[in-house]
Design an enzyme around this catalytic site. Structure first.
Site, short mmCIF file in Angstrom:
data_model
loop_
_atom_site.label_atom_id
_atom_site.label_comp_id
_atom_site.label_asym_id
_atom_site.label_seq_id
_atom_site.Cartn_x
_atom_site.Cartn_y
_atom_site.Cartn_z
N ASP A 62 -9.13 10.22 4.52
CA ASP A 62 -8.13 10.64 3.95
C ASP A 62 -8.45 12.01 3.02
OD1 ASP A 62 -6.41 8.70 4.73
OD2 ASP A 62 -6.43 7.73 2.96
N ASP A 72 -8.30 1.64 3.22
CA ASP A 72 -8.46 2.44 1.92
C ASP A 72 -9.26 1.57 0.84
OD1 ASP A 72 -6.97 4.62 3.19
OD2 ASP A 72 -5.04 3.94 2.24
#
Length: 181
Positions: free
Chosen positions: A136, A122
């Site tokens: 995401d 991330d």
């Protein structure tokens, strides 16, 4: 058969583009930032927006940490379901098709990370919101778009039923009037 090939071409081309952008951005972050290190192009953006190299063993936005295997299995199941179902969706339902393309791209993008490096990378950090990535974002927006598409379909269906009832009522009244004469 031609429509099925066209459907799969659309699905794989656009979800493939999402996967490419996701994997490219993650590789760029991994090669330029150490785990936990961040970068902000302008100081005035801190702490509101920055790029940070983060490891995620859970689901989107950092929930359910340590359950990567469960989410890898879910990603495979969801991806297979999308691949099976996608050609059965009429081209006119482009909202639902777009949603499924986004969800497939996001699911496979994160699945690749889980299978190759054992966790999801991330890197997008905005304010106090959990750190996330392109995959995401596509999964989340895809779910929202899918809900919108279902709502629109339901609204169209209700309008069609109401119109049919109205037409049937008009026909019934005409038959009754004809019988009375």
């Amino acid at each position: 058969m031609k429509n099925i090939i066209k459907s799969y071409l659309t699905l794989f081309l656009f979800s493939g583009l999402i996967i490419f952008l996701d994997q490219y951005s993650k590789a760029y972050v991994r090669s330029n930032l150490a785990l936990g290190e961040f970068w902000a192009p302008w100081d005035w953006l801190l702490p509101y927006a920055r790029i940070v190299h983060w490891s995620n063993t859970g689901a989107a936005f950092g929930i359910f940490q340590g359950m990567g295997t469960v989410f890898a299995v879910l990603a495979v199941i969801i991806s297979m379901a999308i691949i099976y179902y996608f050609p059965r969706i009429p081209e006119s339902d482009w909202i639902i098709r777009a949603a499924l393309i986004m969800q497939l791209g996001g699911a496979v993008g994160n699945l690749i990370d889980r299978l190759t490096i054992g966790h999801v990378v991330d890197f997008i950090s905005i304010g106090t919101f959990p750190v996330f990535n392109i995959a995401d974002s596509n999964i989340t927006v895809g779910v929202g778009v899918l809900l919108l598409g279902i709502w629109i379909q339901e609204k169209r269906y209700k309008q069609k039923v109401a119109q049919m009832k109205s037409e049937n009522q008009d026909t019934s009244e005409a038959v009754i009037e004809k019988e009375e004469v």
